[in-house]
Scaffold this motif. Sequence first.
Motif, mmCIF file in Angstrom:
data_model
loop_
_atom_site.group_PDB
_atom_site.id
_atom_site.type_symbol
_atom_site.label_atom_id
_atom_site.label_comp_id
_atom_site.label_asym_id
_atom_site.label_seq_id
_atom_site.Cartn_x
_atom_site.Cartn_y
_atom_site.Cartn_z
ATOM 1 N N VAL A 222 0.834 -1.205 0.000
ATOM 2 C CA VAL A 222 0.000 0.000 0.000
ATOM 3 C C VAL A 222 0.867 1.253 0.000
ATOM 4 O O VAL A 222 0.620 2.203 -0.753
ATOM 5 C CB VAL A 222 -0.953 -0.009 1.215
ATOM 6 C CG1 VAL A 222 -1.650 1.341 1.360
ATOM 7 C CG2 VAL A 222 -1.989 -1.114 1.067
ATOM 8 N N GLN A 223 1.906 1.257 0.856
ATOM 9 C CA GLN A 223 2.800 2.413 0.928
ATOM 10 C C GLN A 223 3.466 2.668 -0.419
ATOM 11 O O GLN A 223 3.545 3.810 -0.891
ATOM 12 C CB GLN A 223 3.868 2.168 1.999
ATOM 13 C CG GLN A 223 4.950 3.228 2.085
ATOM 14 C CD GLN A 223 4.555 4.389 2.960
ATOM 15 O OE1 GLN A 223 3.493 4.358 3.566
ATOM 16 N NE2 GLN A 223 5.382 5.409 3.025
ATOM 17 N N ARG A 238 7.986 17.902 -1.459
ATOM 18 C CA ARG A 238 9.255 17.420 -0.911
ATOM 19 C C ARG A 238 9.029 16.374 0.182
ATOM 20 O O ARG A 238 9.596 16.435 1.264
ATOM 21 C CB ARG A 238 10.076 18.588 -0.356
ATOM 22 C CG ARG A 238 10.397 19.668 -1.371
ATOM 23 C CD ARG A 238 11.356 19.159 -2.438
ATOM 24 N NE ARG A 238 11.784 20.206 -3.333
ATOM 25 C CZ ARG A 238 11.196 20.525 -4.476
ATOM 26 N NH1 ARG A 238 10.128 19.832 -4.863
ATOM 27 N NH2 ARG A 238 11.641 21.494 -5.233
ATOM 28 N N LYS A 239 8.171 15.420 -0.142
ATOM 29 C CA LYS A 239 7.794 14.416 0.850
ATOM 30 C C LYS A 239 8.710 13.193 0.814
ATOM 31 O O LYS A 239 8.473 12.209 1.511
ATOM 32 C CB LYS A 239 6.335 13.990 0.605
ATOM 33 C CG LYS A 239 5.673 13.273 1.774
ATOM 34 C CD LYS A 239 4.199 13.010 1.492
ATOM 35 C CE LYS A 239 3.560 12.298 2.681
ATOM 36 N NZ LYS A 239 4.009 10.913 2.789
ATOM 37 N N ASP A 244 10.652 8.139 3.021
ATOM 38 C CA ASP A 244 11.766 7.241 3.352
ATOM 39 C C ASP A 244 11.644 6.737 4.779
ATOM 40 O O ASP A 244 11.815 5.542 5.053
ATOM 41 C CB ASP A 244 13.100 7.962 3.168
ATOM 42 C CG ASP A 244 13.429 8.189 1.708
ATOM 43 O OD1 ASP A 244 12.762 7.565 0.857
ATOM 44 O OD2 ASP A 244 14.344 8.978 1.417
ATOM 45 N N ASP A 245 11.350 7.659 5.711
ATOM 46 C CA ASP A 245 11.232 7.277 7.122
ATOM 47 C C ASP A 245 10.057 6.327 7.340
ATOM 48 O O ASP A 245 10.176 5.323 8.064
ATOM 49 C CB ASP A 245 11.065 8.530 7.990
ATOM 50 C CG ASP A 245 12.308 9.415 7.974
ATOM 51 O OD1 ASP A 245 13.399 8.893 7.638
ATOM 52 O OD2 ASP A 245 12.191 10.615 8.277
ATOM 53 N N GLN A 250 8.019 0.607 7.934
ATOM 54 C CA GLN A 250 7.266 -0.544 7.438
ATOM 55 C C GLN A 250 8.188 -1.731 7.156
ATOM 56 O O GLN A 250 7.861 -2.886 7.457
ATOM 57 C CB GLN A 250 6.514 -0.162 6.152
ATOM 58 C CG GLN A 250 5.538 0.992 6.293
ATOM 59 C CD GLN A 250 4.321 0.622 7.111
ATOM 60 O OE1 GLN A 250 4.174 -0.506 7.564
ATOM 61 N NE2 GLN A 250 3.446 1.583 7.344
ATOM 62 N N VAL A 251 9.348 -1.438 6.565
ATOM 63 C CA VAL A 251 10.318 -2.506 6.279
ATOM 64 C C VAL A 251 10.808 -3.140 7.568
ATOM 65 O O VAL A 251 10.948 -4.368 7.665
ATOM 66 C CB VAL A 251 11.501 -1.958 5.459
ATOM 67 C CG1 VAL A 251 12.623 -2.984 5.364
ATOM 68 C CG2 VAL A 251 11.039 -1.551 4.064
ATOM 69 N N GLU A 252 11.065 -2.304 8.584
ATOM 70 C CA GLU A 252 11.541 -2.836 9.870
ATOM 71 C C GLU A 252 10.469 -3.697 10.526
ATOM 72 O O GLU A 252 10.770 -4.742 11.113
ATOM 73 C CB GLU A 252 11.925 -1.674 10.786
ATOM 74 C CG GLU A 252 12.305 -2.084 12.203
ATOM 75 C CD GLU A 252 13.473 -3.066 12.246
ATOM 76 O OE1 GLU A 252 13.556 -3.840 13.227
ATOM 77 O OE2 GLU A 252 14.306 -3.074 11.306
ATOM 78 N N GLU A 253 9.212 -3.271 10.424
ATOM 79 C CA GLU A 253 8.114 -4.069 10.970
ATOM 80 C C GLU A 253 8.026 -5.416 10.255
ATOM 81 O O GLU A 253 7.831 -6.464 10.882
ATOM 82 C CB GLU A 253 6.796 -3.303 10.818
ATOM 83 C CG GLU A 253 5.543 -4.086 11.183
ATOM 84 C CD GLU A 253 5.483 -4.498 12.637
ATOM 85 O OE1 GLU A 253 4.742 -5.449 12.951
ATOM 86 O OE2 GLU A 253 6.191 -3.894 13.470
#
Length: 601
Positions: A222-223, A238-239, A244-245, A250-253
């Motif tokens: 989804v992200q 400029r998001k 990235d954060d 999400q990747v860490e989860e």
Amino acid sequence: MSVIGVEGEDREHLSKEERRHLRRRSFALLRSLLHPVRGTVALTAAVVVISSAAQVAGPALIAYGIDAGLPALLRNDWLPLGLAVGAYIATGVLGAVLIAWYTVLTARVSQAILIDLRRRIFLHTQKLSLEFHENYTSGRIIARQTSDLDAIKELLNSGLNQLVQGGLYMLFVGVAMFIVDWVSGLVLLASIVPLAVLTRWFQLKSERLFRRTRVASARLIVQFVETMTGIRAVKAFRKERRNDDEFAEQVEEYRSANAKVIGAFGTYEPGLILIGNLALAAVLLIGGFRVVDGSLAIGVLLAALLYTRNFYAPAEDMAMFYNSYQSASAALEKISGVLEELPGVPDPADPEPLGHPAGHLEFDSVTFAYTPARVVLPQFSLDIPAGQTIALVGTTGAGKSTLAKLISRFYDPSEGAVRLDGVDLRRLKPDDLRRAIVMVTQEAYLFSGSVADNIALGKPGASMEEITDAAKAVGAHDFIVALPDGYDTDVNKRGGRVSSGQRQLLSFARAFLADPAVLILDEATASLDIPSERLVQRGLQTLLADRTAIIIAHRLSTVAIADRVLVMEHGRIVEDGAPDDLIAGDGRFARLHSAWRDSLV
């Protein structure tokens, strides 16, 4: 139970009855998928049963060869040993051939199921109403068609093989063990107790962990999809750093969830090996003493040891099946939830024929609310004679676009009725409705293909002459012929890109070609510059002749071609009259028109 709001982590808080409903719904979907291929499934079951039996016969034949064949061989009798070796080779070849056949059959079944399921999702999501798509993000729909289907594919292609082959093999090994030596069979049976305890622990722990990995995977998709879909807004504001954060979280989860799954396997798999080795040692110890006292033949002991080792060999594969099963189970729940959704605007069971529509529209005491707390139209009534051009103006949120959605039957009224030529829209067949009413919105979407293909959406099978005439009518012909391949230019390939204003002109050409009785323009000229808008207005005057038209616009230059202006506020009409009459007055439209003229200066 709606799938909206029952996604991901929300499932952790469902009651037992709700969980049972999800399981029943998933199994009902699975049964419906298996029904068309039930003959192949039955043949596959027969093949795997025979192949498993052939494979299990090996150790018993070895025992016969040792205990009967070797003593006979000492007496120069080769027959018992020859029979044992021949039978061993025959069962091995038979098992290999049947396993190959079984693999082909399961591939056919899995492909048929996946194709059927993929098609169902695609067709059903198209049938669902606009309300569903406005609440169910595109990323989640894509996840249903990608990661969730991949999980089911993994189960069907490999996990199910592991379950069926492994389960049957373990069953047949246990039966063969008791036939060869019931004492060793009891030892093997006793070892199943700790195996069952360990497996149950793994099931309970992995069920929660696998669901967490599915949720994390869906969030990643989804992200990614929403970031790529809104890449212009990302660049404009400029998001990138914030994305990235968020993506890193999400990747860490996802990494953390998978690490815990691996940890569970790190306990389960060594536990399986330990229990299997202990069982093998027990069979060897007890069998060894029995061989010494003469109550057990050496060949039978060897067969018992082979059966014990073989019994635990599929156990790890069974654990991997549970991995696939948990992922596929969660995926099937989500997919079945989408397929359970009912259209908010269902097709009529007994439709009323429309014939050749004139375009007379009527709102009869219509009340509409997106939610119970958000009433947009309170007791709204309006009569639009056939052939009249209406302009709807008013502040944002006044209910103008809601009227357009009700006329197009993207939504149905909460109360009252919207009628076309005296027929409730809910009584019309979708084909009749789409033939009679066409909406052109600000978001002019072009599909992959040529310019001509995109215009022809308004009238499938239209001739090139008709397509060209429609483009000329809205002022799109000149820019189209300037494209690299003219009307044959692919709008999504290099050199075929068109501006937002040009896309809007193509959407007008579609509407011209469709020739509807009712045409709705919802902020349809917002993307055009002033010269293009004037050119289109000349085309619109030709198109709007002798048909009903509803024009929703903030730019009042578009309103000038209307026969009648309706000023809306809070879901009600506060002014109604001809444009010139309202401009000459001192009401809201006069003030809006004056402010618009001042803005041009």
